[in-house]
Design a protein around this motif. Sequence first.
Motif, PDB file in Angstrom:
ATOM      1  N   LEU A 568       0.856  -1.183   0.000  1.00 33.41           N
ATOM      2  CA  LEU A 568       0.000   0.000   0.000  1.00 33.41           C
ATOM      3  C   LEU A 568       0.893   1.233   0.000  1.00 33.41           C
ATOM      4  CD1 LEU A 568      -2.751   1.456   0.355  1.00 33.41           C
ATOM      5  CD2 LEU A 568      -2.477   1.135   2.825  1.00 33.41           C
ATOM      6  N   THR A 569       0.642   2.138  -0.953  1.00 34.40           N
ATOM      7  CA  THR A 569       1.438   3.361  -1.082  1.00 34.40           C
ATOM      8  C   THR A 569       0.503   4.561  -1.048  1.00 34.40           C
ATOM      9  OG1 THR A 569       3.039   2.192  -2.452  1.00 34.40           O
ATOM     10  CG2 THR A 569       3.124   4.585  -2.497  1.00 34.40           C
ATOM     11  N   VAL A 570       0.838   5.555  -0.191  1.00 38.23           N
ATOM     12  CA  VAL A 570       0.021   6.758  -0.058  1.00 38.23           C
ATOM     13  C   VAL A 570       0.882   7.958  -0.409  1.00 38.23           C
ATOM     14  CG1 VAL A 570      -1.461   8.124   1.455  1.00 38.23           C
ATOM     15  CG2 VAL A 570      -1.291   5.648   1.781  1.00 38.23           C
ATOM     16  N   ASN A 571       0.365   8.803  -1.295  1.00 35.40           N
ATOM     17  CA  ASN A 571       1.094  10.002  -1.690  1.00 35.40           C
ATOM     18  C   ASN A 571       0.991  11.064  -0.607  1.00 35.40           C
ATOM     19  OD1 ASN A 571       1.689   8.831  -4.200  1.00 35.40           O
ATOM     20  ND2 ASN A 571      -0.235   9.571  -5.086  1.00 35.40           N
ATOM     21  N   LEU A 587      -7.186  11.035  -0.257  1.00 30.20           N
ATOM     22  CA  LEU A 587      -5.885  10.399  -0.392  1.00 30.20           C
ATOM     23  C   LEU A 587      -5.741   9.750  -1.768  1.00 30.20           C
ATOM     24  CD1 LEU A 587      -5.687   8.644   3.106  1.00 30.20           C
ATOM     25  CD2 LEU A 587      -4.818  10.892   2.463  1.00 30.20           C
ATOM     26  N   THR A 588      -4.531   9.831  -2.309  1.00 32.47           N
ATOM     27  CA  THR A 588      -4.204   9.153  -3.570  1.00 32.47           C
ATOM     28  C   THR A 588      -3.015   8.232  -3.332  1.00 32.47           C
ATOM     29  OG1 THR A 588      -2.720  10.934  -4.279  1.00 32.47           O
ATOM     30  CG2 THR A 588      -5.025  11.093  -4.965  1.00 32.47           C
ATOM     31  N   GLY A 589      -2.918   7.203  -4.145  1.00 28.10           N
ATOM     32  CA  GLY A 589      -1.817   6.268  -4.005  1.00 28.10           C
ATOM     33  C   GLY A 589      -2.048   5.018  -4.824  1.00 28.10           C
ATOM     34  N   ARG A 590      -1.606   3.867  -4.305  1.00 27.29           N
ATOM     35  CA  ARG A 590      -1.761   2.591  -5.006  1.00 27.29           C
ATOM     36  C   ARG A 590      -2.174   1.505  -4.027  1.00 27.29           C
ATOM     37  NH1 ARG A 590       3.706   1.331  -7.970  1.00 27.29           N
ATOM     38  NH2 ARG A 590       4.468   2.016  -5.933  1.00 27.29           N
ATOM     39  N   ASN A 591      -2.920   0.551  -4.581  1.00 32.81           N
ATOM     40  CA  ASN A 591      -3.310  -0.667  -3.854  1.00 32.81           C
ATOM     41  C   ASN A 591      -4.221  -0.396  -2.657  1.00 32.81           C
ATOM     42  OD1 ASN A 591      -1.666  -2.321  -5.577  1.00 32.81           O
ATOM     43  ND2 ASN A 591       0.137  -1.690  -4.391  1.00 32.81           N
ATOM     44  N   PHE A 617     -13.842   3.971   0.492  1.00 29.97           N
ATOM     45  CA  PHE A 617     -12.999   3.400  -0.571  1.00 29.97           C
ATOM     46  C   PHE A 617     -13.587   3.797  -1.926  1.00 29.97           C
ATOM     47  CE2 PHE A 617     -12.497  -0.182  -3.578  1.00 29.97           C
ATOM     48  CZ  PHE A 617     -11.122  -0.079  -3.791  1.00 29.97           C
ATOM     49  N   VAL A 618     -12.783   4.512  -2.728  1.00 27.22           N
ATOM     50  CA  VAL A 618     -13.235   4.961  -4.054  1.00 27.22           C
ATOM     51  C   VAL A 618     -12.782   3.954  -5.109  1.00 27.22           C
ATOM     52  CG1 VAL A 618     -13.181   6.829  -5.753  1.00 27.22           C
ATOM     53  CG2 VAL A 618     -13.160   7.361  -3.294  1.00 27.22           C
ATOM     54  N   ASP A 619     -11.496   3.773  -5.227  1.00 26.93           N
ATOM     55  CA  ASP A 619     -10.926   2.752  -6.118  1.00 26.93           C
ATOM     56  C   ASP A 619      -9.510   2.467  -5.638  1.00 26.93           C
ATOM     57  OD1 ASP A 619      -9.257   4.823  -7.137  1.00 26.93           O
ATOM     58  OD2 ASP A 619     -10.768   5.338  -8.642  1.00 26.93           O
ATOM     59  N   GLU A 620      -8.743   1.683  -6.424  1.00 29.28           N
ATOM     60  CA  GLU A 620      -7.413   1.286  -5.980  1.00 29.28           C
ATOM     61  C   GLU A 620      -6.462   2.459  -5.826  1.00 29.28           C
ATOM     62  OE1 GLU A 620      -5.862  -1.630  -8.571  1.00 29.28           O
ATOM     63  OE2 GLU A 620      -7.198  -3.235  -7.878  1.00 29.28           O
ATOM     64  N   GLY A 621      -6.794   3.587  -6.416  1.00 26.67           N
ATOM     65  CA  GLY A 621      -5.910   4.745  -6.328  1.00 26.67           C
ATOM     66  C   GLY A 621      -6.444   5.879  -5.491  1.00 26.67           C
ATOM     67  N   HIS A 622      -7.657   5.731  -4.883  1.00 28.55           N
ATOM     68  CA  HIS A 622      -8.258   6.842  -4.146  1.00 28.55           C
ATOM     69  C   HIS A 622      -8.974   6.331  -2.903  1.00 28.55           C
ATOM     70  CE1 HIS A 622      -7.824   8.282  -8.303  1.00 28.55           C
ATOM     71  NE2 HIS A 622      -7.643   9.486  -7.760  1.00 28.55           N
ATOM     72  N   LEU A 623      -8.819   7.105  -1.806  1.00 25.11           N
ATOM     73  CA  LEU A 623      -9.482   6.802  -0.536  1.00 25.11           C
ATOM     74  C   LEU A 623      -9.791   8.127   0.149  1.00 25.11           C
ATOM     75  CD1 LEU A 623     -10.181   4.316   1.362  1.00 25.11           C
ATOM     76  CD2 LEU A 623      -8.101   4.932   2.608  1.00 25.11           C
ATOM     77  N   ASN A 624     -11.045   8.296   0.624  1.00 20.89           N
ATOM     78  CA  ASN A 624     -11.469   9.514   1.316  1.00 20.89           C
ATOM     79  C   ASN A 624     -11.607   9.227   2.801  1.00 20.89           C
ATOM     80  OD1 ASN A 624     -11.586  10.802  -1.159  1.00 20.89           O
ATOM     81  ND2 ASN A 624     -13.792  10.468  -1.414  1.00 20.89           N
ATOM     82  N   VAL A 625     -11.071  10.152   3.635  1.00 17.80           N
ATOM     83  CA  VAL A 625     -11.103   9.999   5.090  1.00 17.80           C
ATOM     84  C   VAL A 625     -11.595  11.300   5.706  1.00 17.80           C
ATOM     85  CG1 VAL A 625      -9.753   9.526   7.168  1.00 17.80           C
ATOM     86  CG2 VAL A 625      -9.196   8.346   5.040  1.00 17.80           C
ATOM     87  N   ASN A 626     -12.618  11.187   6.593  1.00 15.55           N
ATOM     88  CA  ASN A 626     -13.112  12.333   7.355  1.00 15.55           C
ATOM     89  C   ASN A 626     -12.478  12.305   8.735  1.00 15.55           C
ATOM     90  OD1 ASN A 626     -14.844  13.068   5.223  1.00 15.55           O
ATOM     91  ND2 ASN A 626     -16.455  11.719   5.984  1.00 15.55           N
ATOM     92  N   LEU A 627     -11.885  13.436   9.149  1.00 14.58           N
ATOM     93  CA  LEU A 627     -11.261  13.501  10.473  1.00 14.58           C
ATOM     94  C   LEU A 627     -11.294  14.926  10.991  1.00 14.58           C
ATOM     95  CD1 LEU A 627      -8.193  14.901  10.119  1.00 14.58           C
ATOM     96  CD2 LEU A 627      -7.708  12.692   9.102  1.00 14.58           C
ATOM     97  N   VAL A 628     -11.057  15.046  12.306  1.00 18.89           N
ATOM     98  CA  VAL A 628     -10.962  16.357  12.956  1.00 18.89           C
ATOM     99  C   VAL A 628      -9.484  16.642  13.189  1.00 18.89           C
ATOM    100  CG1 VAL A 628     -11.556  17.713  14.989  1.00 18.89           C
ATOM    101  CG2 VAL A 628     -13.204  16.076  14.051  1.00 18.89           C
TER     102      VAL A 628
END
Length: 663
Positions: A568-571, A587-591, A617-628
């Motif tokens: 797992l790689t996160v830019n 977030l963008t990245g791989r896997n 989870f959007v797809d293998e290259g994108h993930l959205n996270v809500n945080l404070v």
Amino acid sequence: MKVTLLAGFVLWASLSGMALETTPARAPATVAPAPAPAAAPTTASSAAPTVAPAPTLPVTTHGQTVTVFGTGFPNAPIKVLLRTGSEAKGETGIPITAAGSADGKNVTFKVPDNVPAGDYLVALSIDGKELPVPGDLRIAADATVKPAIDSISPSTDYMGADQNAFSFEISGQNLAQVATDNRVIRVDSGPVPAGTAEECTDAKTMAKYQKICLSYELGMEGRKLRVSNYRPGTWEGPASFKVQVGNNVSNAQQLVFSHMRAETLRWMAIGIFLVIFGIVLALVWNGVKGNRLAGESSGVWGAFFLDRQSNSYSLSKFQVLAWTSVAVFGYVYLFLCRVFIQWKFGLPPIPDGLPSLLGVSAGTTVAAAAITANRGSKGSGPLHPSWADFISTGGLVVGERFQFFVWTIIGCGGFLAVVLASDPASLTDLPDIKGGLLTLMGLSSAGYLAGKLVRPPGPIIDLLTIQEVIPGSPPPPEGGDGTPGVIKLQVKGQNLSESAVVKVGNKELRMDEYQLRGITAQDQPAGYFTLVEIDLLDAEPYRTGTHLLYLVNDDGQSACESFPMNPLTVNPVTGLQAGSDPVTLKLTGRNFASGITVNWTPPQGAMQAIPAADVTFVDEGHLNVNLVPGTTAGTGTLALVTGTNLQVNLPISVKSLPISVKS
């Protein structure tokens, strides 16, 4: 004879002032008297004409130029008188028309073809006065001084700097003393027009001058005639030349005109070889694009040299491709030399030793494949293929591979050097590889195959899978020891040993830091496994990042693979503004995959688990996270944990809000 000539010459010189000029009774009927000048001649200087006292008259033949040196000669036609010394009273001898030079320092005339051979006294008739020339002019019989050509160099003539003209030298005997008295004859086409000295001087600036220029180097008169500015026809290659001096014609000698420069021919050979290689590459290009191992493409180089079984470069493939390539290039180069330089139209011969060498080379490759199939492959060594694979097995340099590789380089390099260093005009055959070199290459091949036969096979990792990651726990607050983490790996491959040494990165693990178990035994050779399990103990540091796992067998051969294989790689992300309101990180990245859990540790705060509802989870290259983000500025850490408990830590800068100033 010389005493009689000298006595007659003295008597004639004393009476020459009273003698009347009449037509000589003994002169040959075919020799006409010199025509009377239209006007009185003018001298080049005010001084009286004087002949140099040193004898300079040569031994010559008909049609050649004779030069008389002195001072004050008129720049106008001058009469030259030839006498045998036995002329009757009133006979002036044989008259010949001569020409004075512009500087008044010499007079030149040509010996007529109809003057009998023999010794002659020479006098110049200027303004009614006769000036005797010291010495004798000996006109030799044509048959006694026949010109002969010994050689024409170079034997193959390359095009000159102006891309159209050629220059060559004719070496021989009895050539004319004055370059322009030679008549160059092209066999089967006749005499080649020659320019005068003035024309040849102008020819240096004339791109389309069509006459040849003849000259001598100082001291080479009559022996080495330089012919320049010769322009053969388009399809005129081999040509034979003769030289005519007076009434005599020499033997013929041949030279070859090359309409292509040696450098141009070499570049043409390289271009044709690259075209052939391009055709071969195009045939396998689709296979090259799909040639992938562990998600990586091997590229063009790997398509030709890669051993897919061990994921390393194959020495046997290298040597057979190297010898085939140099043999093809050499044959193409020789073919071009023979056609475009030597004008030999036909396929070049194949040297006796080359088929034997190519047979040994191809046989070595086949035998190496057979040994690998029966005994097992060498160790794969480092993670990626490298040049070192040609001389090593499983990461260890071995002598027989080193010897085989070095002699392949020396043999191929020497073959190319001999071919390219040879004159294209004289290269008629490829270097014949036989005798000692062929024997040496055969012994090197035998040593290479023997090494593969007796050496144990090396480990190869085909697939590395993380079965389970058990995170460790920190020590409890009330004291005691924490629980170390464990990573359970499963390795599939060939020639894997239960007694192998395990390394992670540059660290060689102690026996208490790992456990290795053989699961599936290998049929041949016995004692190895195709599937082993490895437990990395105290493996909390290996949960994050990518690491290299090495398995080293007892003989030192090793195999290497990275884990996790598809990490797992996160830019990196830009900073967040401090605050207590939720924000969405894209977030963008791989896997990326569904089921990833996320923890957020704000600056100077405690770790907070992000609810699963706030992780999209959007797809293998994108993930959205809500945080404070939190209200404290600094650097926080976003931890992403995969389904196998591997972790990626992403530092994020939290910036404080700008202070607003009310007026």
